[in-house]
Scaffold this motif. Structure first.
Motif, PDB file in Angstrom:
ATOM      1  N   ILE A   1       0.842  -1.207   0.000  1.00  9.02           N
ATOM      2  CA  ILE A   1       0.000   0.000   0.000  1.00  9.02           C
ATOM      3  C   ILE A   1       0.869   1.246   0.000  1.00  9.02           C
ATOM      4  O   ILE A   1       0.611   2.217  -0.728  1.00  9.02           O
ATOM      5  CB  ILE A   1      -0.959   0.002   1.203  1.00  9.02           C
ATOM      6  N   GLY A   2       1.933   1.229   0.815  1.00  8.27           N
ATOM      7  CA  GLY A   2       2.862   2.360   0.842  1.00  8.27           C
ATOM      8  C   GLY A   2       3.523   2.575  -0.504  1.00  8.27           C
ATOM      9  O   GLY A   2       3.669   3.719  -0.964  1.00  8.27           O
ATOM     10  N   LEU A   3       3.910   1.478  -1.154  1.00  2.55           N
ATOM     11  CA  LEU A   3       4.559   1.576  -2.461  1.00  2.55           C
ATOM     12  C   LEU A   3       3.611   2.135  -3.514  1.00  2.55           C
ATOM     13  O   LEU A   3       3.982   3.040  -4.286  1.00  2.55           O
ATOM     14  CB  LEU A   3       5.054   0.192  -2.888  1.00  2.55           C
ATOM     15  N   LEU A   4       2.383   1.635  -3.542  1.00  3.09           N
ATOM     16  CA  LEU A   4       1.408   2.108  -4.527  1.00  3.09           C
ATOM     17  C   LEU A   4       1.081   3.581  -4.325  1.00  3.09           C
ATOM     18  O   LEU A   4       0.997   4.355  -5.294  1.00  3.09           O
ATOM     19  CB  LEU A   4       0.134   1.263  -4.457  1.00  3.09           C
ATOM     20  N   ASN A   5       0.896   3.988  -3.072  1.00  8.99           N
ATOM     21  CA  ASN A   5       0.589   5.389  -2.797  1.00  8.99           C
ATOM     22  C   ASN A   5       1.759   6.283  -3.186  1.00  8.99           C
ATOM     23  O   ASN A   5       1.562   7.366  -3.761  1.00  8.99           O
ATOM     24  CB  ASN A   5       0.261   5.579  -1.321  1.00  8.99           C
ATOM     25  N   ALA A   6       2.975   5.836  -2.903  1.00  6.26           N
ATOM     26  CA  ALA A   6       4.161   6.628  -3.248  1.00  6.26           C
ATOM     27  C   ALA A   6       4.296   6.774  -4.759  1.00  6.26           C
ATOM     28  O   ALA A   6       4.637   7.858  -5.265  1.00  6.26           O
ATOM     29  CB  ALA A   6       5.416   5.981  -2.659  1.00  6.26           C
TER      30      ALA A   6
ATOM     31  N   LEU B   1      -7.107  10.961  -2.591  1.00  6.35           N
ATOM     32  CA  LEU B   1      -7.106   9.506  -2.430  1.00  6.35           C
ATOM     33  C   LEU B   1      -6.258   9.110  -1.224  1.00  6.35           C
ATOM     34  O   LEU B   1      -6.658   8.246  -0.426  1.00  6.35           O
ATOM     35  CB  LEU B   1      -6.565   8.845  -3.698  1.00  6.35           C
ATOM     36  N   GLY B   2      -5.106   9.754  -1.078  1.00  8.19           N
ATOM     37  CA  GLY B   2      -4.239   9.467   0.057  1.00  8.19           C
ATOM     38  C   GLY B   2      -4.885   9.839   1.381  1.00  8.19           C
ATOM     39  O   GLY B   2      -4.802   9.089   2.369  1.00  8.19           O
ATOM     40  N   TYR B   3      -5.547  10.995   1.422  1.00  7.04           N
ATOM     41  CA  TYR B   3      -6.241  11.419   2.640  1.00  7.04           C
ATOM     42  C   TYR B   3      -7.381  10.469   2.984  1.00  7.04           C
ATOM     43  O   TYR B   3      -7.659  10.200   4.154  1.00  7.04           O
ATOM     44  CB  TYR B   3      -6.781  12.837   2.480  1.00  7.04           C
ATOM     45  N   THR B   4      -8.060   9.962   1.937  1.00  9.98           N
ATOM     46  CA  THR B   4      -9.154   9.005   2.160  1.00  9.98           C
ATOM     47  C   THR B   4      -8.618   7.720   2.780  1.00  9.98           C
ATOM     48  O   THR B   4      -9.241   7.148   3.694  1.00  9.98           O
ATOM     49  CB  THR B   4      -9.868   8.693   0.827  1.00  9.98           C
ATOM     50  N   LEU B   5      -7.468   7.275   2.285  1.00  6.07           N
ATOM     51  CA  LEU B   5      -6.824   6.083   2.853  1.00  6.07           C
ATOM     52  C   LEU B   5      -6.479   6.307   4.318  1.00  6.07           C
ATOM     53  O   LEU B   5      -6.747   5.450   5.176  1.00  6.07           O
ATOM     54  CB  LEU B   5      -5.557   5.751   2.060  1.00  6.07           C
ATOM     55  N   ALA B   6      -5.891   7.467   4.616  1.00  2.94           N
ATOM     56  CA  ALA B   6      -5.514   7.787   5.998  1.00  2.94           C
ATOM     57  C   ALA B   6      -6.744   7.857   6.901  1.00  2.94           C
ATOM     58  O   ALA B   6      -6.731   7.356   8.034  1.00  2.94           O
ATOM     59  CB  ALA B   6      -4.749   9.108   6.042  1.00  2.94           C
TER      60      ALA B   6
ATOM     61  N   CYS C   1      -8.010   4.356   7.650  1.00  2.00           N
ATOM     62  CA  CYS C   1      -7.181   3.703   8.672  1.00  2.00           C
ATOM     63  C   CYS C   1      -7.509   4.253  10.057  1.00  2.00           C
ATOM     64  O   CYS C   1      -7.616   3.491  11.030  1.00  2.00           O
ATOM     65  CB  CYS C   1      -5.702   3.921   8.361  1.00  2.00           C
ATOM     66  N   PHE C   2      -7.684   5.565  10.139  1.00  2.00           N
ATOM     67  CA  PHE C   2      -7.961   6.200  11.426  1.00  2.00           C
ATOM     68  C   PHE C   2      -9.303   5.743  11.986  1.00  2.00           C
ATOM     69  O   PHE C   2      -9.430   5.444  13.182  1.00  2.00           O
ATOM     70  CB  PHE C   2      -7.935   7.712  11.266  1.00  2.00           C
ATOM     71  N   ILE C   3     -10.313   5.658  11.131  1.00  2.00           N
ATOM     72  CA  ILE C   3     -11.631   5.200  11.566  1.00  2.00           C
ATOM     73  C   ILE C   3     -11.559   3.746  12.042  1.00  2.00           C
ATOM     74  O   ILE C   3     -12.151   3.375  13.067  1.00  2.00           O
ATOM     75  CB  ILE C   3     -12.657   5.345  10.421  1.00  2.00           C
ATOM     76  N   PHE C   4     -10.787   2.929  11.313  1.00  2.00           N
ATOM     77  CA  PHE C   4     -10.618   1.527  11.707  1.00  2.00           C
ATOM     78  C   PHE C   4      -9.972   1.434  13.088  1.00  2.00           C
ATOM     79  O   PHE C   4     -10.379   0.624  13.934  1.00  2.00           O
ATOM     80  CB  PHE C   4      -9.762   0.784  10.681  1.00  2.00           C
ATOM     81  N   ILE C   5      -8.957   2.266  13.336  1.00  2.00           N
ATOM     82  CA  ILE C   5      -8.272   2.263  14.635  1.00  2.00           C
ATOM     83  C   ILE C   5      -9.232   2.670  15.746  1.00  2.00           C
ATOM     84  O   ILE C   5      -9.253   2.059  16.828  1.00  2.00           O
ATOM     85  CB  ILE C   5      -7.050   3.205  14.593  1.00  2.00           C
ATOM     86  N   ILE C   6     -10.043   3.698  15.502  1.00  2.00           N
ATOM     87  CA  ILE C   6     -11.000   4.150  16.520  1.00  2.00           C
ATOM     88  C   ILE C   6     -12.007   3.051  16.848  1.00  2.00           C
ATOM     89  O   ILE C   6     -12.265   2.746  18.025  1.00  2.00           O
ATOM     90  CB  ILE C   6     -11.744   5.419  16.032  1.00  2.00           C
ATOM     91  N   ILE C   7     -12.578   2.425  15.808  1.00  2.00           N
ATOM     92  CA  ILE C   7     -13.557   1.348  16.020  1.00  2.00           C
ATOM     93  C   ILE C   7     -12.912   0.195  16.776  1.00  2.00           C
ATOM     94  O   ILE C   7     -13.510  -0.392  17.693  1.00  2.00           O
ATOM     95  CB  ILE C   7     -14.122   0.869  14.669  1.00  2.00           C
TER      96      ILE C   7
END
Length: 308
Positions: free
Chosen positions: A149-154, A199-204, A207-213
């Motif tokens: 995921i990091g590679l694709l986003n970069a 797109l990058g902000y949406t990914l972040a 992830c943040f919503i997943f962590i909160i849940i």
């Protein structure tokens, strides 16, 4: 103008034109870099050499230290060289490399923090199934997902940024930062990169919503533990992770969700220093201070006079 992007070098923003202040900036950055380097290397070495730490939680922690080490190494050596040699130029390929590798390490790191939340969720909410779910193969797959995921986003962000035709080569930042590079555009191609940024902000955000849940589930499970000691023990493995995630998110918001200010101001540089350097520098200390196992391994090895 169409051939500018293949011909020029970028000029980064220097901290000061006064030679004494340039040397001071070099020394400060050197000290910060050595602290980050030492802290993350100690985490990597401790987890690698002690078989008691060969568990999923520490496996993820070691990979986080590797990513932090990479992220802090992307621009700090160049910034130190810029101050030391009084040369603020960076080649076009060098600028591309800075954008690509920083995004790769930062994105992979945040995805990894999300996976670490999942690991804590399984450990606390499903302890009897932990070894079955978080087996060695699954951990390697999860790490591979984070790096991919990091590679694709970069790749997307870097290709979108440098598809732009630049009308200026003066970057108002001490490293090649995407928002500052977009400001140099003299065509509508920058809209492509804006789309990739969204797109990058949406990914972040995902992830943040997943962590909160995930932590809502964890805290609900912890409250059901009958003993106070059990609750504290469960939370002790989560607090460092929560702290690191909070630091990462806060620094990101601190740097990007801020009032528009003059690009060349000292405050803008301060924001960039905070979000690029502080998290990788503090993360290993946050985990070490709250983790008795890591502190025990390091004390034992250091008392023997060797880490290997």
């Amino acid at each position: 103008m169409s051939n500018l992007t293949s011909m020029f070098t970028f000029l980064l923003l220097e901290f000061s034109e006064v030679r004494e202040q340039q040397i001071l900036h070099f020394l400060i950055f050197l000290a910060l870099y050595l602290i980050a380097l030492t802290g993350n290397l100690l985490i990597i070495i401790a987890v690698s050499i002690d078989h008691h730490l060969h568990t999923p939680m520490y496996f993820f922690l070691k990979n986080l230290a590797i990513l932090d080490l990479g992220a802090v190494s992307v621009m700090m050596p160049k910034s130190m060289a810029m101050s030391l040699f009084n040369n603020r130029s960076i080649s076009y390929p060098g600028c591309v490399a800075q954008v690509f590798f920083y995004l790769f390490f930062a994105t992979s790191g945040f995805v990894l923090l999300t996976l670490m939340a999942h690991d804590r969720n399984v450990a606390i909410c499903n302890p009897l199934q932990y070894e079955r779910i978080m087996h060695k193969g699954a951990c390697f797959q999860m790490i591979a997902i984070a790096w991919i995921i990091g590679l694709l986003n970069a790749i997307l962000q870097a290709s979108g940024t440098f598809a732009i035709t630049f009308c200026s080569h003066i970057v108002h930042q001490f490293f090649c930062e995407i928002p500052q590079l977009i400001k140099l555009s003299c065509s509508d191609m920058y809209l492509i990169e804006v789309g990739f940024l969204v797109l990058g902000y949406t990914l972040a955000l995902g992830c943040f919503i997943f962590i909160i849940i995930t932590y809502v589930k964890i805290f609900s499970a912890v409250l059901k533990i009958p003993s106070v000691h059990g609750q504290k023990k469960a939370l002790s493995t989560c607090i460092p992770h929560i702290t690191v995630v909070s630091l990462f998110v806060f620094m990101g918001l601190f740097s990007y969700v801020k009032p528009s200010i003059n690009a060349s101001s000292g405050l803008d540089i301060a924001f960039a220093v905070i979000y690029t350097i502080i998290p990788p520098m503090l993360n290993p200390f946050i985990y070490s201070i709250r983790n008795e196992e890591i502190k025990t391994v390091l004390r034992k090895r250091l008392s023997y006079g060797a880490l290997f």
